[in-house]
Design an enzyme around this catalytic site. Structure first.
Site, PDB file in Angstrom:
ATOM      1  N   TYR A 152       0.842  -1.213   0.000  1.00 35.90           N
ATOM      2  CA  TYR A 152       0.000   0.000   0.000  1.00 35.90           C
ATOM      3  C   TYR A 152       0.870   1.253   0.000  1.00 35.90           C
ATOM      4  CZ  TYR A 152      -3.746   3.230   1.235  1.00 35.90           C
ATOM      5  OH  TYR A 152      -4.639   4.278   1.231  1.00 35.90           O
ATOM      6  N   THR A 187     -13.800   5.456   6.630  1.00 31.09           N
ATOM      7  CA  THR A 187     -14.504   4.893   5.469  1.00 31.09           C
ATOM      8  C   THR A 187     -14.585   3.366   5.574  1.00 31.09           C
ATOM      9  OG1 THR A 187     -12.611   4.403   4.079  1.00 31.09           O
ATOM     10  CG2 THR A 187     -13.421   6.676   4.017  1.00 31.09           C
TER      11      THR A 187
HETATM   12  P1  NAD Z   1     -13.582   2.627   0.170  1.00 30.73           P
HETATM   13  O1  NAD Z   1     -13.259   1.190   0.269  1.00 30.73           O
HETATM   14  O2  NAD Z   1     -14.703   3.172   0.980  1.00 30.73           O
HETATM   15  O3  NAD Z   1     -13.815   3.047  -1.353  1.00 30.73           O
HETATM   16  C1  NAD Z   1     -12.997   2.598  -2.386  1.00 30.73           C
HETATM   17  C2  NAD Z   1     -13.847   2.341  -3.603  1.00 30.73           C
HETATM   18  O4  NAD Z   1     -12.954   1.939  -4.672  1.00 30.73           O
HETATM   19  C3  NAD Z   1     -14.869   1.213  -3.421  1.00 30.73           C
HETATM   20  O5  NAD Z   1     -16.153   1.639  -3.815  1.00 30.73           O
HETATM   21  C4  NAD Z   1     -14.357   0.111  -4.322  1.00 30.73           C
HETATM   22  O6  NAD Z   1     -15.377  -0.709  -4.880  1.00 30.73           O
HETATM   23  C5  NAD Z   1     -13.619   0.896  -5.388  1.00 30.73           C
HETATM   24  N1  NAD Z   1     -12.652   0.072  -6.118  1.00 30.73           N
HETATM   25  C6  NAD Z   1     -11.762  -0.805  -5.610  1.00 30.73           C
HETATM   26  N2  NAD Z   1     -11.094  -1.411  -6.606  1.00 30.73           N
HETATM   27  C7  NAD Z   1     -11.565  -0.891  -7.767  1.00 30.73           C
HETATM   28  C8  NAD Z   1     -11.271  -1.127  -9.130  1.00 30.73           C
HETATM   29  N3  NAD Z   1     -10.362  -2.037  -9.517  1.00 30.73           N
HETATM   30  N4  NAD Z   1     -11.934  -0.416 -10.063  1.00 30.73           N
HETATM   31  C9  NAD Z   1     -12.884   0.504  -9.689  1.00 30.73           C
HETATM   32  N5  NAD Z   1     -13.214   0.743  -8.416  1.00 30.73           N
HETATM   33  C10 NAD Z   1     -12.551   0.058  -7.465  1.00 30.73           C
HETATM   34  O7  NAD Z   1     -12.220   3.359   0.551  1.00 30.73           O
HETATM   35  P2  NAD Z   1     -11.843   4.910   0.722  1.00 30.73           P
HETATM   36  O8  NAD Z   1     -11.226   5.025   2.053  1.00 30.73           O
HETATM   37  O9  NAD Z   1     -12.956   5.790   0.333  1.00 30.73           O
HETATM   38  O10 NAD Z   1     -10.659   5.015  -0.348  1.00 30.73           O
HETATM   39  C11 NAD Z   1     -10.647   5.936  -1.424  1.00 30.73           C
HETATM   40  C12 NAD Z   1      -9.187   6.275  -1.729  1.00 30.73           C
HETATM   41  O11 NAD Z   1      -8.644   6.975  -0.604  1.00 30.73           O
HETATM   42  C13 NAD Z   1      -8.300   5.054  -1.931  1.00 30.73           C
HETATM   43  O12 NAD Z   1      -7.412   5.287  -2.994  1.00 30.73           O
HETATM   44  C14 NAD Z   1      -7.535   4.956  -0.625  1.00 30.73           C
HETATM   45  O13 NAD Z   1      -6.287   4.324  -0.788  1.00 30.73           O
HETATM   46  C15 NAD Z   1      -7.394   6.418  -0.267  1.00 30.73           C
HETATM   47  N6  NAD Z   1      -7.113   6.676   1.130  1.00 30.73           N
HETATM   48  C16 NAD Z   1      -7.959   6.218   2.113  1.00 30.73           C
HETATM   49  C17 NAD Z   1      -7.636   6.460   3.447  1.00 30.73           C
HETATM   50  C18 NAD Z   1      -8.513   5.975   4.584  1.00 30.73           C
HETATM   51  O14 NAD Z   1      -8.086   6.036   5.754  1.00 30.73           O
HETATM   52  N7  NAD Z   1      -9.731   5.504   4.321  1.00 30.73           N
HETATM   53  C19 NAD Z   1      -6.487   7.169   3.771  1.00 30.73           C
HETATM   54  C20 NAD Z   1      -5.662   7.628   2.746  1.00 30.73           C
HETATM   55  C21 NAD Z   1      -5.986   7.372   1.436  1.00 30.73           C
END
Ligand code: NAD
Length: 257
Positions: A152, A187
């Site tokens: 990651y 999330t």
């Molecule tokens: P989440 O799991 O709620 O949402 C992620 C979404 O991406 C889901 O709806 C999933 O179905 C979709 N997805 C996954 N693989 C996919 C693919 N191959 N094609 C299309 N869609 C796909 O997670 P989130 O926390 O909202 O994450 C959103 C972004 O934020 C991610 O890139 C994550 O790495 C980043 N992020 C999250 C956090 C955290 O703490 N939640 C922190 C830093 C960064």
């Protein structure tokens, strides 16, 4: 360039069925804008699109180049005039390097890094000859190492550099490319992880599990809406001079200590 971003009525958001992507789509689905919601999870995508006025569902696996091509054609055939793309699709996993298979390493990089590469490539195609703005959701984990999250962390570090290279390449076309590096965000991404589920069971609620992580890490978690508001700023005219930038929203996580 900037006014095109602001007046664009069509915006594409990936990962839009959940978490940050959905909050961003909801935040942007105002003023008669048409928001195209892309996600691999077809059932949740349909529900998300139905809950927002003027939203259109685009089933898409962001690692699939042919899928991107088809999505671009569909949007064009529907008369989309996209000038803004938010790439939020991503996955996480927790395991030490010694216990991570090559296929698992590749799976994380395929979604987080290949997906970001294809998002830039096809955004530039969607914008045709006009300008636009792209925002990637990278991560503070791509800035500060976390033991047990090599795939990651390295995928998100690569997204930061990809953002900068893309910003340089696309500047002559009036396309701005920026990324946001959140720390923890409340999330469903966390809620699917084994250690988080164990904490929920032990402490009795999702909220208590988040609060324990905040106490242990010494940093507050953001809400998805906090991130959405920053995305909206980066897409707006107020950020017209920002490209290749990283906005860190982590309550000081990357400061260490
Ligand atoms: P989440 O799991 O709620 O949402 C992620 C979404 O991406 C889901 O709806 C999933 O179905 C979709 N997805 C996954 N693989 C996919 C693919 N191959 N094609 C299309 N869609 C796909 O997670 P989130 O926390 O909202 O994450 C959103 C972004 O934020 C991610 O890139 C994550 O790495 C980043 N992020 C999250 C956090 C955290 O703490 N939640 C922190 C830093 C960064």
């Amino acid at each position: 360039m900037a006014s095109q971003n602001q007046t664009s009525k069509d915006i594409l958001v990936t990962g839009a069925a959940s978490g940050i992507g959905f909050a961003t789509a909801r935040h942007l689905a105002t003023d008669g804008r048409r928001v195209w919601l892309a996600d691999i999870d077809a059932a949740r995508l349909d529900a998300a699109a139905q809950s927002l006025d003027g939203a259109v569902a685009v089933p898409l696996d962001v690692c699939d180049e042919a899928g991107w091509q088809a999505a671009v054609e569909t949007m064009r055939n529907d008369g989309a005039n996209v000038r803004a793309v938010v790439h939020a699709a991503g996955i996480s996993a927790a395991a030490p390097i010694a216990e991570t298979s090559l296929s698992e390493w590749r799976r994380i990089h395929a979604v987080n890094l290949d997906g970001a590469f294809l998002a830039i490539k096809f955004s530039a195609e969607l914008f045709c000859e006009g300008g636009g703005a792209i925002v990637h959701i990278a991560s503070a984990s791509g800035m500060r190492p976390t033991a047990g999250a090599a795939a990651y962390c390295s995928s998100k570090a690569a997204v930061r550099m990809l953002t900068r290279v893309a910003a340089l390449e696309l500047k002559p076309r009036g396309i701005r490319v920026n990324c946001i590096c959140p720390g923890g965000v409340r999330t469903p991404m966390w809620q699917s992880m084994d250690f988080f589920q164990a904490a929920v069971k032990r402490l009795g609620s999702v909220d208590a599990a988040y609060r324990e992580m905040e106490t242990q890490g010494g940093c507050r978690f953001a809400t998805p809406e906090d991130i959405a508001a920053t995305v909206a700023f980066l897409l707006s005219d107020a950020a017209k001079l920002m490209t290749g930038a990283e906005v860190v929203l982590d309550d000081g996580f990357t400061l260490g200590g």
